[in-house]
Write a protein that holds these residues in place. Structure first.
Motif, PDB file in Angstrom:
ATOM      1  N   VAL A 260       0.840  -1.207   0.000  1.00 26.81           N
ATOM      2  CA  VAL A 260       0.000   0.000   0.000  1.00 26.81           C
ATOM      3  C   VAL A 260       0.870   1.250   0.000  1.00 26.81           C
ATOM      4  CG1 VAL A 260      -1.725   1.289   1.316  1.00 26.81           C
ATOM      5  CG2 VAL A 260      -1.915  -1.192   1.117  1.00 26.81           C
ATOM      6  N   THR A 261       2.012   1.213   0.694  1.00 25.37           N
ATOM      7  CA  THR A 261       2.908   2.367   0.711  1.00 25.37           C
ATOM      8  C   THR A 261       3.451   2.653  -0.691  1.00 25.37           C
ATOM      9  OG1 THR A 261       3.561   1.884   2.988  1.00 25.37           O
ATOM     10  CG2 THR A 261       5.006   3.316   1.720  1.00 25.37           C
ATOM     11  N   ALA A 262       3.890   1.605  -1.379  1.00 20.23           N
ATOM     12  CA  ALA A 262       4.389   1.790  -2.743  1.00 20.23           C
ATOM     13  C   ALA A 262       3.291   2.304  -3.662  1.00 20.23           C
ATOM     14  CB  ALA A 262       4.947   0.465  -3.266  1.00 20.23           C
ATOM     15  N   GLU A 263       2.075   1.859  -3.437  1.00 19.18           N
ATOM     16  CA  GLU A 263       0.948   2.299  -4.265  1.00 19.18           C
ATOM     17  C   GLU A 263       0.667   3.783  -4.079  1.00 19.18           C
ATOM     18  OE1 GLU A 263      -3.836   1.663  -3.834  1.00 19.18           O
ATOM     19  OE2 GLU A 263      -2.590  -0.131  -3.691  1.00 19.18           O
ATOM     20  N   HIS A 264       0.716   4.295  -2.844  1.00 18.98           N
ATOM     21  CA  HIS A 264       0.395   5.698  -2.576  1.00 18.98           C
ATOM     22  C   HIS A 264       1.583   6.624  -2.806  1.00 18.98           C
ATOM     23  CE1 HIS A 264      -3.203   4.026  -0.682  1.00 18.98           C
ATOM     24  NE2 HIS A 264      -3.703   5.259  -0.681  1.00 18.98           N
ATOM     25  N   ALA A 265       2.807   6.085  -2.754  1.00 16.84           N
ATOM     26  CA  ALA A 265       3.984   6.945  -2.926  1.00 16.84           C
ATOM     27  C   ALA A 265       4.070   7.524  -4.327  1.00 16.84           C
ATOM     28  CB  ALA A 265       5.254   6.159  -2.591  1.00 16.84           C
ATOM     29  N   VAL A 266       3.447   6.857  -5.299  1.00 17.05           N
ATOM     30  CA  VAL A 266       3.537   7.320  -6.687  1.00 17.05           C
ATOM     31  C   VAL A 266       2.230   7.957  -7.169  1.00 17.05           C
ATOM     32  CG1 VAL A 266       5.296   5.601  -7.254  1.00 17.05           C
ATOM     33  CG2 VAL A 266       2.880   5.012  -7.523  1.00 17.05           C
ATOM     34  N   THR A 267       1.299   8.186  -6.261  1.00 22.19           N
ATOM     35  CA  THR A 267       0.050   8.827  -6.680  1.00 22.19           C
ATOM     36  C   THR A 267       0.305  10.282  -7.059  1.00 22.19           C
ATOM     37  OG1 THR A 267      -0.472   9.418  -4.398  1.00 22.19           O
ATOM     38  CG2 THR A 267      -1.361   7.324  -5.222  1.00 22.19           C
ATOM     39  N   GLN A 268      -0.580  10.821  -7.855  1.00 21.95           N
ATOM     40  CA  GLN A 268      -0.441  12.207  -8.286  1.00 21.95           C
ATOM     41  C   GLN A 268      -0.538  13.153  -7.107  1.00 21.95           C
ATOM     42  OE1 GLN A 268      -3.149  13.264 -11.410  1.00 21.95           O
ATOM     43  NE2 GLN A 268      -2.441  15.383 -11.549  1.00 21.95           N
ATOM     44  N   GLN A 269      -1.379  12.839  -6.158  1.00 21.58           N
ATOM     45  CA  GLN A 269      -1.519  13.702  -4.984  1.00 21.58           C
ATOM     46  C   GLN A 269      -0.204  13.805  -4.226  1.00 21.58           C
ATOM     47  OE1 GLN A 269      -4.127  12.222  -1.883  1.00 21.58           O
ATOM     48  NE2 GLN A 269      -4.738  14.277  -1.281  1.00 21.58           N
ATOM     49  N   ALA A 270       0.492  12.679  -4.024  1.00 26.44           N
ATOM     50  CA  ALA A 270       1.758  12.697  -3.300  1.00 26.44           C
ATOM     51  C   ALA A 270       2.829  13.422  -4.101  1.00 26.44           C
ATOM     52  CB  ALA A 270       2.204  11.272  -2.978  1.00 26.44           C
ATOM     53  N   ARG A 271       2.860  13.211  -5.427  1.00 29.87           N
ATOM     54  CA  ARG A 271       3.875  13.874  -6.250  1.00 29.87           C
ATOM     55  C   ARG A 271       3.616  15.378  -6.338  1.00 29.87           C
ATOM     56  NH1 ARG A 271       2.710   9.701  -9.940  1.00 29.87           N
ATOM     57  NH2 ARG A 271       1.863  11.291 -11.352  1.00 29.87           N
ATOM     58  N   ASP A 272       2.373  15.771  -6.584  1.00 26.10           N
ATOM     59  CA  ASP A 272       2.076  17.200  -6.752  1.00 26.10           C
ATOM     60  C   ASP A 272       2.345  17.990  -5.471  1.00 26.10           C
ATOM     61  OD1 ASP A 272       1.353  16.609  -9.306  1.00 26.10           O
ATOM     62  OD2 ASP A 272      -0.829  16.712  -8.958  1.00 26.10           O
ATOM     63  N   ARG A 273       2.108  17.397  -4.339  1.00 22.40           N
ATOM     64  CA  ARG A 273       2.263  18.130  -3.076  1.00 22.40           C
ATOM     65  C   ARG A 273       3.599  17.852  -2.401  1.00 22.40           C
ATOM     66  NH1 ARG A 273      -2.946  17.171   0.479  1.00 22.40           N
ATOM     67  NH2 ARG A 273      -1.903  18.830   1.665  1.00 22.40           N
ATOM     68  N   GLY A 274       4.419  17.005  -3.021  1.00 23.76           N
ATOM     69  CA  GLY A 274       5.747  16.719  -2.467  1.00 23.76           C
ATOM     70  C   GLY A 274       5.712  16.014  -1.128  1.00 23.76           C
ATOM     71  N   ILE A 275       4.744  15.143  -0.935  1.00 23.87           N
ATOM     72  CA  ILE A 275       4.613  14.428   0.336  1.00 23.87           C
ATOM     73  C   ILE A 275       5.392  13.119   0.256  1.00 23.87           C
ATOM     74  CG2 ILE A 275       2.997  13.320   1.932  1.00 23.87           C
ATOM     75  CD1 ILE A 275       0.859  15.267   0.984  1.00 23.87           C
ATOM     76  N   THR A 276       6.230  12.888   1.248  1.00 22.15           N
ATOM     77  CA  THR A 276       7.034  11.674   1.302  1.00 22.15           C
ATOM     78  C   THR A 276       6.261  10.574   2.026  1.00 22.15           C
ATOM     79  OG1 THR A 276       9.062  12.997   1.385  1.00 22.15           O
ATOM     80  CG2 THR A 276       9.217  10.685   2.067  1.00 22.15           C
ATOM     81  N   VAL A 277       6.146   9.440   1.348  1.00 22.17           N
ATOM     82  CA  VAL A 277       5.450   8.291   1.939  1.00 22.17           C
ATOM     83  C   VAL A 277       6.462   7.173   2.115  1.00 22.17           C
ATOM     84  CG1 VAL A 277       3.532   6.667   1.719  1.00 22.17           C
ATOM     85  CG2 VAL A 277       3.327   8.967   0.757  1.00 22.17           C
ATOM     86  N   ARG A 278       6.662   6.742   3.361  1.00 20.06           N
ATOM     87  CA  ARG A 278       7.652   5.704   3.626  1.00 20.06           C
ATOM     88  C   ARG A 278       7.084   4.707   4.643  1.00 20.06           C
ATOM     89  NH1 ARG A 278       9.815  10.467   5.842  1.00 20.06           N
ATOM     90  NH2 ARG A 278       9.821  10.524   8.139  1.00 20.06           N
ATOM     91  N   ALA A 279       7.659   3.513   4.605  1.00 24.00           N
ATOM     92  CA  ALA A 279       7.189   2.441   5.482  1.00 24.00           C
ATOM     93  C   ALA A 279       8.350   1.852   6.253  1.00 24.00           C
ATOM     94  CB  ALA A 279       6.500   1.339   4.670  1.00 24.00           C
ATOM     95  N   ARG A 280       8.058   1.473   7.503  1.00 23.30           N
ATOM     96  CA  ARG A 280       9.016   0.731   8.327  1.00 23.30           C
ATOM     97  C   ARG A 280       8.247  -0.454   8.910  1.00 23.30           C
ATOM     98  NH1 ARG A 280      10.589   6.021  10.391  1.00 23.30           N
ATOM     99  NH2 ARG A 280       9.368   5.582  12.275  1.00 23.30           N
ATOM    100  N   ALA A 281       8.459  -1.606   8.306  1.00 25.32           N
ATOM    101  CA  ALA A 281       7.635  -2.760   8.677  1.00 25.32           C
ATOM    102  C   ALA A 281       8.494  -3.954   9.040  1.00 25.32           C
ATOM    103  CB  ALA A 281       6.687  -3.126   7.533  1.00 25.32           C
ATOM    104  N   ALA A 282       8.318  -4.433  10.267  1.00 23.39           N
ATOM    105  CA  ALA A 282       8.918  -5.705  10.677  1.00 23.39           C
ATOM    106  C   ALA A 282       7.927  -6.822  10.379  1.00 23.39           C
ATOM    107  CB  ALA A 282       9.240  -5.656  12.178  1.00 23.39           C
ATOM    108  N   PRO A 283       8.392  -8.059  10.273  1.00 25.67           N
ATOM    109  CA  PRO A 283       7.473  -9.168   9.975  1.00 25.67           C
ATOM    110  C   PRO A 283       6.353  -9.278  11.018  1.00 25.67           C
ATOM    111  CG  PRO A 283       9.743  -9.861   9.691  1.00 25.67           C
ATOM    112  CD  PRO A 283       9.800  -8.505  10.318  1.00 25.67           C
ATOM    113  N   VAL A 284       5.123  -9.122  10.569  1.00 22.07           N
ATOM    114  CA  VAL A 284       3.946  -9.200  11.445  1.00 22.07           C
ATOM    115  C   VAL A 284       2.871  -9.994  10.709  1.00 22.07           C
ATOM    116  CG1 VAL A 284       2.160  -7.934  12.676  1.00 22.07           C
ATOM    117  CG2 VAL A 284       4.460  -6.969  12.517  1.00 22.07           C
ATOM    118  N   THR A 285       2.319 -11.002  11.361  1.00 25.34           N
ATOM    119  CA  THR A 285       1.223 -11.793  10.787  1.00 25.34           C
ATOM    120  C   THR A 285       0.033 -11.738  11.734  1.00 25.34           C
ATOM    121  OG1 THR A 285       2.762 -13.290   9.671  1.00 25.34           O
ATOM    122  CG2 THR A 285       0.500 -14.058   9.960  1.00 25.34           C
TER     123      THR A 285
END
Length: 399
Positions: A260-285
């Motif tokens: 989901v992070t990769a999907e939103h990081a390249v959206t037009q909204q994130a690019r146009d407004r210069g918003i950085t979207v990043r994830a820090r995920a440890a293995p969780v089930t």
């Protein structure tokens, strides 16, 4: 065996029956014990109060040769006659005493039975009084007076606990009914506003022949239709999540977060407004529905993007059994944070601008979290923005 009548009548029969049975057993025991020593007691009393009348001869019986001849009855004969008199008198006194004792006992038992039933009826009424209060309150309740409570004034006990539990249930029902009313009113308002905008745009567009105006109206109608579609999809998703889960399966939450992070990081909204979207995920089930959990993460990230400022950031973290989304943005008053999980709640009034949400994002998150026995909470960041945290239960159902 179930006794006939109401609860008070049944309790009266049980309490009264037990008291009468206990009284009858006590009277029977008294009569039995008295009858056992009554003969000896009367004999001793007669002999003690009549010294001239000797009881049965206790010494050796003199032989006829040793007894001088006399014209009257001999001492042995006199002793035998005295003994017979005492025995006859004692038997008669014993029988009369037993009859009198039995008569008095039966009269006493009858009076005791009446008093016992009356006391049992009163006691059953006292015991069942809280149940009557609960019943009358339940009959009075409707959608207009859910604020009423039993507030039972009674010592601590099972019925007091029942009344308090009923009051707690009424608190929850009142809250749910109020939330449903607000939800229905807000949903009707949102849909009515969209329809009003569409109607106004259509009327204006049909009243002009300017191609540029028609193109603008067309774009506006498409925007409003898209907004209405998102609103209806959000309402349907909210309804589905409120119904709970049909099945559960292991879901890799860390992989879902990265996707989901990769999907939103390249959206037009994130690019146009210069918003950085990043994830820090440890293995969780976690155990749950992968489709609903995807909607949960998308709503969290989408909400964090929408309510942000240019050049801001969105950080999605998965660790332990918690999912956390932190973003920059305008300052959020701490007192308004708990209300953001209610449907159609926004920090600002809706302006019907392009890309504006329907106000269902966090309410859908909370609903999906409840369906997974998880807990959603939020807190305002000191520098602006919001941190939303969803804590999932452990493998055995604990948090």
């Amino acid at each position: 065996m179930r006794l006939p009548g109401g609860e008070r009548a049944r309790l009266t029969m049980l309490y009264g029956g037990l008291l009468v049975l206990a009284g009858a057993m006590l009277i029977g025991l008294i009569n039995f014990l008295v009858s056992q020593g009554l003969y000896t007691t009367i004999t001793a009393a007669v002999a003690r109060n009549n010294p001239d009348v000797a009881p049965a001869h206790s010494g050796p019986v003199p032989s006829p040769a040793a007894v001088p001849a006399s014209p009257g009855p001999t001492p042995v004969q006199r002793d035998q006659e005295a003994t017979t008199v005492i025995r006859t008198f004692t038997r008669a006194a014993e029988q009369a005493t037993q009859n009198q004792l039995l008569t008095i006992s039966l009269i006493t038992l009858a009076v005791f039975s009446i008093v016992s039933v009356a006391l049992a009826w009163w006691m059953a009424g006292r015991v069942l009084r809280p149940v009557g209060v609960i019943t009358r309150t339940a009959r009075r309740l409707s959608g207009e007076n859910l604020h009423e409570r039993i507030a039972l004034d009674a010592p601590a006990g099972e019925l007091k606990q029942l009344a308090d539990t009923f009051d707690d249930m009424l608190d929850r029902i009142e809250h749910l009914v109020g939330a449903q009313k607000r939800f229905a009113a807000n949903a009707a308002h949102e849909l009515r506003t969209s329809l009003a905008v569409q109607r106004a745009a259509a009327e204006i567009g049909l009243a002009t022949s300017d191609p540029a105006a028609v193109a603008r109206i067309r774009r506006k109608l498409i925007e409003v239709a898209d907004s209405s579609e998102r609103l209806i999809e959000g309402l349907l998703l909210l309804s589905v999540s409120e119904q709970g889960l049909d099945h559960r399966e292991p879901v890799a939450l860390d992989e879902l977060v990265r996707s989901v992070t990769a999907e939103h990081a390249v959206t037009q909204q994130a690019r146009d407004r210069g918003i950085t979207v990043r994830a820090r995920a440890a293995p969780v089930t976690v155990q749950g529905d992968p489709v609903l959990l995807t909607h949960l993460v998308r709503n969290l990230v989408g909400n964090a993007l929408r309510y942000n400022h240019d050049g801001g950031h969105v950080t999605i973290t998965a660790h332990g059994r918690a999912l956390e989304v932190d973003n920059s943005g305008p300052r959020v008053p701490p007192e308004t944070v708990p209300y953001l999980f209610e449907p159609f709640r926004r920090l600002e009034e809706r302006r019907h601008a392009r890309g504006e949400g329907a106000g269902l994002g966090l309410s859908i998150v909370a609903s999906i979290a409840r369906a997974h026995q998880a807990h959603a909470e939020a807190e305002a960041n000191p520098g602006g923005g919001l941190t939303v945290r969803v804590v999932f239960p452990g493998p055995e159902g604990g948090s």
